[in-house]
Design a protein around this motif. Structure first.
Motif, PDB file in Angstrom:
ATOM      1  N   UNK A 186     -53.479  90.710   9.900  1.00 17.78           N
ATOM      2  CA  UNK A 186     -54.701  91.102   9.200  1.00 17.78           C
ATOM      3  C   UNK A 186     -54.413  92.168   8.151  1.00 17.78           C
ATOM      4  N   UNK A 187     -53.570  93.130   8.536  1.00 17.05           N
ATOM      5  CA  UNK A 187     -53.246  94.221   7.615  1.00 17.05           C
ATOM      6  C   UNK A 187     -52.548  93.694   6.367  1.00 17.05           C
ATOM      7  N   UNK A 188     -51.521  92.887   6.554  1.00 14.23           N
ATOM      8  CA  UNK A 188     -50.760  92.373   5.416  1.00 14.23           C
ATOM      9  C   UNK A 188     -51.592  91.410   4.585  1.00 14.23           C
ATOM     10  N   UNK A 246     -42.492 110.631  19.013  1.00 12.65           N
ATOM     11  CA  UNK A 246     -42.888 109.547  19.897  1.00 12.65           C
ATOM     12  C   UNK A 246     -42.541 108.234  19.207  1.00 12.65           C
ATOM     13  N   UNK A 247     -41.384 107.674  19.561  1.00  9.53           N
ATOM     14  CA  UNK A 247     -40.854 106.556  18.791  1.00  9.53           C
ATOM     15  C   UNK A 247     -41.646 105.274  18.968  1.00  9.53           C
ATOM     16  N   UNK A 248     -42.405 105.159  20.053  1.00 13.32           N
ATOM     17  CA  UNK A 248     -43.213 103.949  20.227  1.00 13.32           C
ATOM     18  C   UNK A 248     -44.216 103.800  19.077  1.00 13.32           C
ATOM     19  N   UNK A 249     -44.718 104.918  18.578  1.00 14.83           N
ATOM     20  CA  UNK A 249     -45.603 104.882  17.417  1.00 14.83           C
ATOM     21  C   UNK A 249     -44.809 104.533  16.164  1.00 14.83           C
ATOM     22  N   UNK A 250     -43.647 105.121  16.034  1.00 16.54           N
ATOM     23  CA  UNK A 250     -42.828 104.852  14.856  1.00 16.54           C
ATOM     24  C   UNK A 250     -42.375 103.404  14.781  1.00 16.54           C
ATOM     25  N   UNK A 251     -42.248 102.751  15.934  1.00 16.27           N
ATOM     26  CA  UNK A 251     -41.908 101.324  15.942  1.00 16.27           C
ATOM     27  C   UNK A 251     -43.002 100.524  15.238  1.00 16.27           C
ATOM     28  N   UNK A 252     -44.260 100.856  15.528  1.00 14.40           N
ATOM     29  CA  UNK A 252     -45.377 100.197  14.851  1.00 14.40           C
ATOM     30  C   UNK A 252     -45.309 100.416  13.347  1.00 14.40           C
ATOM     31  N   UNK A 253     -44.996 101.645  12.960  1.00 14.44           N
ATOM     32  CA  UNK A 253     -44.900 101.984  11.543  1.00 14.44           C
ATOM     33  C   UNK A 253     -43.792 101.172  10.877  1.00 14.44           C
ATOM     34  N   UNK A 254     -42.658 101.088  11.529  1.00 13.09           N
ATOM     35  CA  UNK A 254     -41.527 100.369  10.933  1.00 13.09           C
ATOM     36  C   UNK A 254     -41.832  98.883  10.756  1.00 13.09           C
ATOM     37  N   UNK A 255     -42.549  98.303  11.710  1.00 10.88           N
ATOM     38  CA  UNK A 255     -42.926  96.888  11.579  1.00 10.88           C
ATOM     39  C   UNK A 255     -43.838  96.701  10.370  1.00 10.88           C
ATOM     40  N   UNK A 263     -45.531 101.674  -4.909  1.00  9.12           N
ATOM     41  CA  UNK A 263     -46.068 101.664  -3.543  1.00  9.12           C
ATOM     42  C   UNK A 263     -45.289 102.662  -2.693  1.00  9.12           C
ATOM     43  N   UNK A 264     -45.996 103.430  -1.885  1.00 13.73           N
ATOM     44  CA  UNK A 264     -45.355 104.340  -0.938  1.00 13.73           C
ATOM     45  C   UNK A 264     -45.693 103.857   0.474  1.00 13.73           C
ATOM     46  N   UNK A 265     -44.672 103.675   1.303  1.00  9.57           N
ATOM     47  CA  UNK A 265     -44.911 103.168   2.653  1.00  9.57           C
ATOM     48  C   UNK A 265     -45.409 104.267   3.590  1.00  9.57           C
ATOM     49  N   UNK A 266     -45.605 103.913   4.846  1.00 12.51           N
ATOM     50  CA  UNK A 266     -46.140 104.847   5.838  1.00 12.51           C
ATOM     51  C   UNK A 266     -45.022 105.710   6.420  1.00 12.51           C
ATOM     52  N   UNK A 267     -45.258 106.999   6.515  1.00 17.66           N
ATOM     53  CA  UNK A 267     -44.272 107.921   7.067  1.00 17.66           C
ATOM     54  C   UNK A 267     -44.181 107.820   8.583  1.00 17.66           C
ATOM     55  N   UNK A 268     -43.250 108.532   9.185  1.00 13.50           N
ATOM     56  CA  UNK A 268     -43.057 108.489  10.641  1.00 13.50           C
ATOM     57  C   UNK A 268     -44.166 109.230  11.385  1.00 13.50           C
ATOM     58  N   UNK A 269     -45.285 108.544  11.596  1.00  9.60           N
ATOM     59  CA  UNK A 269     -46.451 109.150  12.234  1.00  9.60           C
ATOM     60  C   UNK A 269     -46.103 109.754  13.588  1.00  9.60           C
ATOM     61  N   UNK A 270     -45.187 109.119  14.310  1.00  7.26           N
ATOM     62  CA  UNK A 270     -44.814 109.609  15.632  1.00  7.26           C
ATOM     63  C   UNK A 270     -44.109 110.945  15.629  1.00  7.26           C
ATOM     64  N   UNK A 297     -41.805  97.103   7.167  1.00  7.52           N
ATOM     65  CA  UNK A 297     -40.965  95.927   6.924  1.00  7.52           C
ATOM     66  C   UNK A 297     -41.799  94.761   6.395  1.00  7.52           C
ATOM     67  N   UNK A 298     -42.993  94.595   6.957  1.00  5.00           N
ATOM     68  CA  UNK A 298     -43.875  93.518   6.504  1.00  5.00           C
ATOM     69  C   UNK A 298     -44.330  93.740   5.063  1.00  5.00           C
ATOM     70  N   UNK A 299     -44.596  94.989   4.716  1.00  9.52           N
ATOM     71  CA  UNK A 299     -45.000  95.312   3.343  1.00  9.52           C
ATOM     72  C   UNK A 299     -43.851  95.014   2.376  1.00  9.52           C
ATOM     73  N   UNK A 300     -42.641  95.324   2.789  1.00  8.51           N
ATOM     74  CA  UNK A 300     -41.468  95.059   1.954  1.00  8.51           C
ATOM     75  C   UNK A 300     -41.326  93.571   1.649  1.00  8.51           C
ATOM     76  N   UNK A 301     -41.502  92.740   2.670  1.00  8.70           N
ATOM     77  CA  UNK A 301     -41.421  91.288   2.489  1.00  8.70           C
ATOM     78  C   UNK A 301     -42.577  90.797   1.616  1.00  8.70           C
ATOM     79  N   UNK A 302     -43.774  91.342   1.876  1.00 10.03           N
ATOM     80  CA  UNK A 302     -44.954  90.956   1.117  1.00 10.03           C
ATOM     81  C   UNK A 302     -44.782  91.222  -0.377  1.00 10.03           C
TER      82      UNK A 302
END
Length: 339
Positions: free
Chosen positions: A175-177, A220-229, A197-204, A232-237
Motif C-alpha cells: 500500500x505504501x509503495x 531497537x533493530x526490529x523497527x529498523x528492519x521495517x525501515x530498511x524494507x 528523494x530522502x529515505x527514512x532514517x533509523x527510527x529504532x 529498499x522498496x522505494x529504491x526499486x520503485x
C-alpha cells in the motif's frame, strides 16, 4: 505563530536570492513530513506544532519558525547547496500561495498514506495544493522536487502493533509503495522531472524508540528492519519509474546511512551524545519549560525523534556531493547540474 514573522522570512529569502549568486535551479518544491516542514503546521488547527522556544533557539534571532529542530533543517541546507540563502517558504504562509523561488508543502506528522497524520497536510493534499498553485513562468522540468516522507507511516503502523507482532506487513509495504508511486507520477504529470528523494532514517535508534522499545538503551533493530524494507522498496520503485517515465531523473539520498554512520562514528562528526535528545533527553517531550542542553552542536538528536541542526547539516554534506551508501544512483549535485 503570527503571520508577520513568516512573511518577513519569505521576504528575506526573496531579497537574499536577488543579492546572491544566481541559484543553480529556478526553484525548489518541497513535500513530506516534519523533517522538511518549515512552518505549515502553524496554520493547521489541531495539527502538532513547534512554534515555541526552545525550537528555533539557533535560528536567526531565535525565531521558532515551526521547524522541528533547534534551527535549520535539512531542506535549508540543501537549498544553500543549490545557491539559495534560505529554503522556500511554507505554502500556507503565502498570501496568494505562490512564490518565485519555490514553495514548501511539507507538514509535520503527515505520511504517504492518507490515513497517517490527523489534521496534517498528507502527501495527497500537498500535491493537490501544488497542482492548484500558480507557478508563474517557472520551468518546472528544471526545478528540484524534494521529498522526505515515510517515517510517520511506519510509526503509525507500530502504534497499532509491536515490531514483533505486526500482522500482514506485506500489505502495508504494498500500500505504501503503491501510494508513493502514484504521488510521484502525479508530480511528473504536473511537470516535475528532477526528484531529490530522502529515505527514512533509523527510527529504532531515536531516543524515543530506545526508551520505548529497548530499556537497555540500545537501538531497537526490529523497527529498523521495517525501515530498511521500506527504503529498499522505494529504491526499486524509483528505478522502475525512471525507466518508464521519459525524462525523469532522481537522486535517492539515504538518511538511514547518514544517521547510522554518525551513530557508529560520532567523533568524526564532532558528536558527544548520539543516544539522547538535547531537549528533554528521551523520556519527555520538548516543551517551552523543558530543560535543554547548551552544547547543542555535540548532540545528534534535538528531541526524542528529530535530529539537531548540526546533524541535518552533516547529513546534507554526505548526500549532496557524496557517493554510495549515502546517495544513489547520482548525488544531488549531479541532479541539480544535469541539464
Amino acid at each position: 505563530m503570527a503571520l508577520v514573522p513568516v512573511l518577513l522570512l519569505a521576504l528575506f529569502f526573496s531579497l537574499s536570492v536577488i543579492g546572491n549568486a544566481q541559484p543553480k535551479v529556478p526553484a525548489i518544491y518541497v513535500f513530506g513530513d516534519s523533517t522538511a516542514d518549515v512552518g505549515n503546521n502553524n496554520y493547521l488547527p489541531g495539527a502538532g506544532k513547534v512554534n515555541f522556544l526552545p525550537y528555533g533557539i539557533d535560528f536567526p534571532d531565535s525565531i521558532p519558525t515551526g521547524r522541528w529542530t533547534n534551527g535549520y533543517n535539512f531542506v535549508d541546507f540543501f537549498a544553500r547547496q543549490m545557491g539559495f540563502q534560505m529554503s522556500p517558504p511554507p505554502y500556507l504562509s503565502l498570501p496568494n500561495n505562490t512564490s518565485q523561488v519555490g514553495v514548501n508543502y511539507a507538514s509535520g506528522g503527515s505520511g504517504i498514506l492518507d490515513s497517517t497524520g490527523n489534521h496534517t497536510l498528507t502527501m495527497t493534499k500537498q500535491i493537490k495544493y501544488f497542482a492548484a498553485t500558480n507557478k508563474s513562468n517557472i520551468v518546472l522540468s528544471k526545478c528540484i522536487f524534494l521529498i522526505s516522507a515515510g517515517a510517520n507511516d511506519i510509526i503509525a503502523l507500530l502504534a497499532k502493533n509491536t515490531a514483533s507482532s505486526i500482522t500482514q506487513p506485506e500489505q502495508f509495504y504494498n500500500n505504501l509503495i503503491s501510494n508513493y508511486t502514484k504521488q510521484i507520477e502525479a508530480l511528473y504529470n504536473l511537470g516535475a522531472r528532477k526528484f531529490g528523494i530522502v529515505d527514512v532514517g533509523p527510527i529504532g535508534c531515536t531516543p524515543g524508540a530506545r526508551l520505548l522499545f529497548n530499556h537497555s538503551g540500545a537501538c531497537f533493530d526490529a523497527v529498523n528492519v521495517l525501515v530498511r524494507v521500506v527504503n529498499d522498496d522505494v529504491k526499486v520503485m524509483l528505478s522502475n519509474l525512471s525507466s518508464t517515465l521519459k525524462g525523469m531523473k532522481y537522486s535517492l539520498g539515504s538518511a538511514y546511512a547518514a544517521v547510522s554512520n554518525m551513530i557508529a562514528n560520532p567523533e568524526a562528526a564532532g558528536f558527544k551524545d548520539v543516544t539522547s535528545g538535547c531537549c528533554g533527553g528521551s523520556s519527555v517531550e520538548c516543551t517551552p519549560t523543558t530543560i535543554y542542553c547548551k552544547n547543542r552542536t555535540e548532540y545528534l538528536f534535538w528531541d526524542a525523534i528529530h535530529p539537531t541542526q548540526r546533524a541535518y547539516e552533516e547529513a546534507v554534506l554526505d548526500i549532496y556531493s557524496g557517493s554510495p551508501p549515502f546517495v544513489t544512483p547520482i548525488n544531488f549535485k549531479q541532479l541539480v547540474e544535469d541539464a
